[in-house]
Scaffold this motif. Structure first.
Motif, short mmCIF file in Angstrom:
data_model
loop_
_atom_site.label_atom_id
_atom_site.label_comp_id
_atom_site.label_asym_id
_atom_site.label_seq_id
_atom_site.Cartn_x
_atom_site.Cartn_y
_atom_site.Cartn_z
N GLN A 111 -11.26 38.04 -4.19
CA GLN A 111 -11.73 37.31 -3.02
C GLN A 111 -13.06 36.59 -3.26
N GLY A 112 -13.75 36.88 -4.32
CA GLY A 112 -15.00 36.21 -4.61
C GLY A 112 -16.21 36.98 -4.14
N THR A 113 -17.30 36.82 -4.87
CA THR A 113 -18.58 37.42 -4.50
C THR A 113 -19.67 36.37 -4.71
N LEU A 114 -20.56 36.24 -3.73
CA LEU A 114 -21.55 35.18 -3.73
C LEU A 114 -22.77 35.55 -4.54
N VAL A 115 -23.14 34.67 -5.45
CA VAL A 115 -24.38 34.80 -6.22
C VAL A 115 -25.29 33.65 -5.84
N THR A 116 -26.50 34.00 -5.40
CA THR A 116 -27.49 32.99 -5.04
C THR A 116 -28.72 33.20 -5.90
N VAL A 117 -29.11 32.17 -6.61
CA VAL A 117 -30.29 32.24 -7.48
C VAL A 117 -31.36 31.34 -6.89
N SER A 118 -32.47 31.93 -6.51
CA SER A 118 -33.54 31.16 -5.90
C SER A 118 -34.55 30.75 -6.96
N SER A 119 -35.03 29.53 -6.84
CA SER A 119 -35.98 29.02 -7.83
C SER A 119 -37.41 29.13 -7.34
#
Length: 119
Positions: A111-119
């Motif tokens: 189903q997918g898993t969200l990865v968020t990388v903040s700069s």
């Protein structure tokens, strides 16, 4: 069924480890792969691993930073992601199929898993 987990928010340069657990059937005879889809973009190949451990990576985007592994006994596949960049932000999907970089050669998807990388 494939269930992905391990996503979250991390600062650039950080690490995350994604996991994908299979249930309902064994995928030991399939290659397992990771794809990702960023907002407004097509789903793209990240990495794959065959039943006996052969690894393939999208060299341009993840070269030297991501490592895929699998545990056939536990029916799981992992993606260790290091030195994360803002452009790694996406929903990450695990899949079972041929082991190629072509989406249509994968028959089973998580189903997918969200990865968020903040700069």
């Amino acid at each position: 069924q494939l269930q992905a987990s391990g996503g979250g928010t991390v600062q650039a340069g950080g690490s995350l480890r994604l996991s994908c657990a299979a249930s309902g059937r064994t995928f030991s005879n399939y290659a397992l792969g990771w794809f990702r889809q960023a907002p407004g973009k097509e789903r793209e190949f990240v990495a794959a691993i065959t039943w006996n451990g052969g690894r393939t990576y999208d060299q341009d985007s993840v070269k030297g930073r991501f490592t895929i592994s699998r545990d056939n006994a536990e029916n799981t596949v992992h993606l260790q992601m290091n030195s994360l960049k803002a452009e790694d932000t996406a929903i990450y999907y695990c899949a079972a199929g041929s082991g190629s970089n072509r989406r249509y050669e994968y028959n089973y998807w998580g189903q997918g898993t969200l990865v968020t990388v903040s700069s």
